[in-house]
Structures are given as structure tokens and as C-alpha cells.
Design an enzyme around this catalytic site. Sequence first.
Site, PDB file in Angstrom:
ATOM      1  N   ASP A  51       0.836  -1.191   0.000  1.00  0.00           N
ATOM      2  CA  ASP A  51       0.000   0.000   0.000  1.00  0.00           C
ATOM      3  C   ASP A  51       0.876   1.248   0.000  1.00  0.00           C
ATOM      4  O   ASP A  51       1.437   1.630   1.025  1.00  0.00           O
ATOM      5  CB  ASP A  51      -0.907  -0.022   1.238  1.00  0.00           C
ATOM      6  CG  ASP A  51      -1.724   1.254   1.406  1.00  0.00           C
ATOM      7  OD1 ASP A  51      -1.736   2.082   0.473  1.00  0.00           O
ATOM      8  OD2 ASP A  51      -2.339   1.421   2.473  1.00  0.00           O
ATOM      9  N   GLU A 129      31.016   9.739   4.831  1.00  0.00           N
ATOM     10  CA  GLU A 129      31.498   9.592   6.203  1.00  0.00           C
ATOM     11  C   GLU A 129      30.369  10.048   7.125  1.00  0.00           C
ATOM     12  O   GLU A 129      30.196  11.234   7.377  1.00  0.00           O
ATOM     13  CB  GLU A 129      32.747  10.440   6.441  1.00  0.00           C
ATOM     14  CG  GLU A 129      33.931  10.071   5.566  1.00  0.00           C
ATOM     15  CD  GLU A 129      35.110  11.012   5.769  1.00  0.00           C
ATOM     16  OE1 GLU A 129      34.971  11.987   6.543  1.00  0.00           O
ATOM     17  OE2 GLU A 129      36.159  10.777   5.158  1.00  0.00           O
ATOM     18  N   GLU A 131      28.683  10.514  10.484  1.00  0.00           N
ATOM     19  CA  GLU A 131      28.943  10.572  11.928  1.00  0.00           C
ATOM     20  C   GLU A 131      27.657  10.333  12.713  1.00  0.00           C
ATOM     21  O   GLU A 131      26.557  10.586  12.207  1.00  0.00           O
ATOM     22  CB  GLU A 131      29.550  11.924  12.285  1.00  0.00           C
ATOM     23  CG  GLU A 131      30.891  12.180  11.600  1.00  0.00           C
ATOM     24  CD  GLU A 131      31.328  13.633  11.640  1.00  0.00           C
ATOM     25  OE1 GLU A 131      32.527  13.897  11.489  1.00  0.00           O
ATOM     26  OE2 GLU A 131      30.451  14.517  11.795  1.00  0.00           O
ATOM     27  N   GLU A 210      34.756  10.551  17.531  1.00  0.00           N
ATOM     28  CA  GLU A 210      34.781  11.863  16.887  1.00  0.00           C
ATOM     29  C   GLU A 210      34.938  12.974  17.927  1.00  0.00           C
ATOM     30  O   GLU A 210      35.048  12.736  19.116  1.00  0.00           O
ATOM     31  CB  GLU A 210      33.538  12.085  16.030  1.00  0.00           C
ATOM     32  CG  GLU A 210      33.777  11.915  14.527  1.00  0.00           C
ATOM     33  CD  GLU A 210      34.785  12.915  13.958  1.00  0.00           C
ATOM     34  OE1 GLU A 210      35.128  13.906  14.632  1.00  0.00           O
ATOM     35  OE2 GLU A 210      35.244  12.695  12.826  1.00  0.00           O
ATOM     36  N   GLU A 218      32.515   7.619  14.399  1.00  0.00           N
ATOM     37  CA  GLU A 218      32.501   7.556  12.934  1.00  0.00           C
ATOM     38  C   GLU A 218      33.056   6.214  12.497  1.00  0.00           C
ATOM     39  O   GLU A 218      34.060   5.736  13.044  1.00  0.00           O
ATOM     40  CB  GLU A 218      33.326   8.690  12.334  1.00  0.00           C
ATOM     41  CG  GLU A 218      33.341   8.719  10.815  1.00  0.00           C
ATOM     42  CD  GLU A 218      34.135   9.877  10.257  1.00  0.00           C
ATOM     43  OE1 GLU A 218      34.943   9.642   9.329  1.00  0.00           O
ATOM     44  OE2 GLU A 218      33.960  11.011  10.751  1.00  0.00           O
ATOM     45  N   HIS A 267      30.273  13.868   5.363  1.00  0.00           N
ATOM     46  CA  HIS A 267      31.174  14.302   4.303  1.00  0.00           C
ATOM     47  C   HIS A 267      31.108  13.269   3.172  1.00  0.00           C
ATOM     48  O   HIS A 267      31.246  12.074   3.425  1.00  0.00           O
ATOM     49  CB  HIS A 267      32.603  14.423   4.826  1.00  0.00           C
ATOM     50  CG  HIS A 267      32.696  15.228   6.089  1.00  0.00           C
ATOM     51  ND1 HIS A 267      33.645  14.985   7.067  1.00  0.00           N
ATOM     52  CD2 HIS A 267      31.952  16.266   6.552  1.00  0.00           C
ATOM     53  CE1 HIS A 267      33.490  15.835   8.064  1.00  0.00           C
ATOM     54  NE2 HIS A 267      32.459  16.621   7.774  1.00  0.00           N
ATOM     55  N   ARG A 338      39.673  21.919   5.919  1.00  0.00           N
ATOM     56  CA  ARG A 338      38.377  21.486   6.424  1.00  0.00           C
ATOM     57  C   ARG A 338      37.428  22.633   6.751  1.00  0.00           C
ATOM     58  O   ARG A 338      36.329  22.394   7.225  1.00  0.00           O
ATOM     59  CB  ARG A 338      38.580  20.579   7.647  1.00  0.00           C
ATOM     60  CG  ARG A 338      39.094  19.200   7.268  1.00  0.00           C
ATOM     61  CD  ARG A 338      39.497  18.356   8.468  1.00  0.00           C
ATOM     62  NE  ARG A 338      39.726  16.976   8.091  1.00  0.00           N
ATOM     63  CZ  ARG A 338      40.831  16.519   7.523  1.00  0.00           C
ATOM     64  NH1 ARG A 338      41.814  17.354   7.264  1.00  0.00           N
ATOM     65  NH2 ARG A 338      40.959  15.232   7.212  1.00  0.00           N
ATOM     66  N   GLU A 357      35.703  16.163  -1.804  1.00  0.00           N
ATOM     67  CA  GLU A 357      34.919  15.858  -0.604  1.00  0.00           C
ATOM     68  C   GLU A 357      33.984  17.030  -0.323  1.00  0.00           C
ATOM     69  O   GLU A 357      34.441  18.130   0.019  1.00  0.00           O
ATOM     70  CB  GLU A 357      35.847  15.632   0.599  1.00  0.00           C
ATOM     71  CG  GLU A 357      35.094  15.372   1.899  1.00  0.00           C
ATOM     72  CD  GLU A 357      36.017  15.443   3.115  1.00  0.00           C
ATOM     73  OE1 GLU A 357      35.564  15.086   4.212  1.00  0.00           O
ATOM     74  OE2 GLU A 357      37.178  15.890   2.956  1.00  0.00           O
ATOM     75  N   ARG A 359      31.655  18.619   2.130  1.00  0.00           N
ATOM     76  CA  ARG A 359      31.588  18.442   3.579  1.00  0.00           C
ATOM     77  C   ARG A 359      30.292  18.972   4.211  1.00  0.00           C
ATOM     78  O   ARG A 359      30.050  18.776   5.399  1.00  0.00           O
ATOM     79  CB  ARG A 359      32.783  19.146   4.224  1.00  0.00           C
ATOM     80  CG  ARG A 359      34.119  18.535   3.834  1.00  0.00           C
ATOM     81  CD  ARG A 359      35.294  19.306   4.409  1.00  0.00           C
ATOM     82  NE  ARG A 359      35.273  19.402   5.847  1.00  0.00           N
ATOM     83  CZ  ARG A 359      35.656  18.444   6.684  1.00  0.00           C
ATOM     84  NH1 ARG A 359      36.087  17.282   6.194  1.00  0.00           N
ATOM     85  NH2 ARG A 359      35.625  18.629   7.988  1.00  0.00           N
TER      86      ARG A 359
END
Length: 472
Positions: A51, A129, A131, A210, A218, A267, A338, A357, A359
Site C-alpha cells: 500500500d 562519512e 557521523e 569523533e 565515525e 562528508h 576542512r 569531498e 563536507r
Amino acid sequence: MDSKAVLSRINTENIEFVDFRIVDLLGRQHHVTVPAFAVDEDTFANGIAFDGSSLVGYKGIEESDMVAIPDLASAYIDPFVAAKTLNIVCNIHNPDGTPYARDPRGIALRAEAYLQKLGIATDAYFGPESEFFLFDHVRYASGPSGSFFHIDSEEAYWNTGKEEKNLGYKVPNKGGYFPVQPTDSQADIRNEMCTLLSEAGLKVERHHHEVATAGQGEINFRFDTLTRTADHLLLFKYIVRNVAAKHGKTATFMPKPIVGDNGSGMHVHQSLFDGDTPLFYEKGGYGNLSEMALFYIGGILHHAPALIALTNPSTNSYKRLVPGYEAPVNLVFSKGNRSAAIRIPVAAVTPKACRIEFRTPDSTANPYLAFTAMLMAGLDGIRRKLDPRELGFGPIDKNIYDMSPAEKADIMSAPGSLAEALAALERDCDFLMAGDVFTPEVIAAWIDLKRGELEQVERTVNPKEYELYYDL
């Protein structure tokens, strides 16, 4: 793997049940379980009826008959059910056999087909990645007579003053990156998660504590193609949550469950390949990136305000996307940095490992939709040759958090709220509909669902408002 091979496995491994799994528009999994003796080749060919009106974002009750068609290559043994059970991920079809346009997994498959049709690459690889926090206790309520949440963790720094057992070795605020035991009290639990992930077919690369207090962790698993990685991320969350429950804990992937400490992001590493040839690598280029990779970055950053409505789709997402908590709010790219929304990994990178990457995303995203949206933005950048350097997106190879307001004046920021992101998506969604990957109906349904969530949150009285305004 064909139906005969799966049926043979059911017989030889004494499988008792087969569990068919689907995902709603928001990204939550659902399942229906069938005794193994009732499963045959017709089951795999014709699917399981269900359904669709009972799933968020799907059809109305007047047209609710839908079919789950198994993808047999996704089969794995469920480690959390007493009776031996084979889990299989499914695609959603209409009763006439056509793919259902709002099926998130079907959207991801259309994106992969579109990529190959363009001739730009054969495969897009994604490596998230994701977390998470492991709490020992959570309570929350929202109603006319009261609204609150309460969390606790044996690791939390706020517990050092309790009159109980020895309460040393707590994780300080923002002080949880890579501590050894006994400060890292959850290493054994993450080991168990990794073992079960490996047994289910994921290639685990590493795990660690982390930055945040109160049990942030992580676990990284190896990249794969777009749809398979989205499958793997849902399996990852399933295993993390169930192992946590087994140990009397609760796992959450909320972006910002704790006030005043780092949140949980997702990330997402990305690259394009032509067969075995990496297309993002060019020795000597910035970060050893090819022109194609730079255009892909340009597409993501150009469309980021709209894209973020799919990669950061909760009101809680924007409590993480604020300066001061290592949150990637700055829409620029940089190598090894970062503080930028897009980081170019440069340590121990080979040509095949060359990647970007992104982030900014978090794990409240539906991975099928989020990964697809990132790919579509990147492909639009490649098709239109959107050079991020010419568009003012960097590179910036310094800590943006330490720059003065004047230095940061020309740096675009991520949307400050879900409302801003949804408005951006409404304005800028054509790139998603290229190749009929997304449809106008899907985008409209997503915006309606998310604006409904936003309205609920905005109309709920917040305990902080009592603190600020009760005595005025």
C-alpha cells in the site's frame, strides 16, 4: 545474482524468511517479510504488492497499489533476527510494471543511466562519512503542556560531578577526537558494528571516536557506485542502530543533538571514472585535479544553495551549519582545508583515489536523492564548463574561520535555514530534471513535505523562549 542462485542460497543456507525492503521519500526504510517456502521465481519477477498510500511522500489512497521489485544483488543475511532471514532491497514499480517516479532508488538508477548516456563517464563513485552519537538515554516531548528533550551519556563531560562510581575519563567539550580507552568507552561497540558491516558485505576501512563529547563516533566504509553506496548507507544506519540497542544505547544521526558542541555531518567523497580510468586526476594541477574535476566542483558550488535543500533537509541541519563548530558553511573549495565546503584530499592520494569531498551534507538526507543531486550538479558544471575559480569559489588555502569580516565579505555561505534552502531549490531545479532524472512532481512533493516539517517546528513553542521572554 539471478533468481535461481538466490533460491539455491535460501535452500543451502536454511533461510527461513525473506525480508523485502523499500525506502520512502524522506529516506526511512520499511519492510515486509515472507516465509522462505513461499518465495519462488515468480516472487522475484513480479514483486511484492504493498500500500503506497501508507508511505510518506508516495501515492494517495485512491491509487495506492504498488509493487516492490527485488534487486537480487543486494541480498544479505540480517544479523538481528532470530530466524535466519535474507534481506533484499527493492525498487518501486506501478501496477503496470513501469518504475514509480517518486521511488528514491529509481531516481538514483536514472541518474546513473543519464551519466552513461552523456558519455562523460561510466561510473560515479561516492564514499560518505556518516557521523553519529551513541547515547545512554534520550527523552523528548512536544505538546501543549510542555516541550523538552533530555539526553545523557556515560562519556559526557557534564557527568563528572555525579555522586556515583568513578566518573573520571570523561570526554571534554570538543575534546573527543581519537582518544584511547578508557576515555573512548565505545571502541568495543564500534568493533562489533564493523564486524557485522563486513559480514553484510561492506568493506570497512576504519572507525574512531569523533570530536564531540557524549559518544560521537565515525565508521568509514569503502566507496562504491551511486546507488550501491546509498544502499550501503541505509544498511550502515540499520546496523549501527541495532547494535546500539543491543547494548542498551540509542544511536542518532541528527546533525545537532547537543547544544554547544560539534554536530554530526556526512562528508561525501566523489569521483568519476571511465572504466578503470580515473577522470578527476591530473598531475600538477591544483590538488592534482583535472579540468573535469574543477568543473564538477563548479557545478556543486554554483547550485549549492538549492542542492543543500536535499543534502541538509532538516530544520536541525541548520543548527549544525553555523560558524565555530568545524561546520563547512563556506561555499569555496580548497586542498586539505576542512573549513571549506569542498575539500580536496591531498594526503596519501593516488590517481585512482583522487577525489573531491563535499563536507556540507548530513545524514538526515535521503542518500539516493542527495547523492543523485550532487551528481546532477557536478554534471551540469562539466557540461557548462563552470570553472569555480572564475565564479569566485576559491581556492582559498587558509583557515576561513580565522579570516576577518572584510576578508570573508565575498565568500558565499550555505543557506542559514531550511526555508532559505527550499526557496533556492524552487528557483534552481532545472539541473536536477536533466535527462528526466528528477521530475517536477518529485521536487514539488519534496518541497511540500519539508515546508510541512518547517511549519511544525516554527509553530512549536521552544523552551528557550520561556527563558528569554517569560518575565518581559
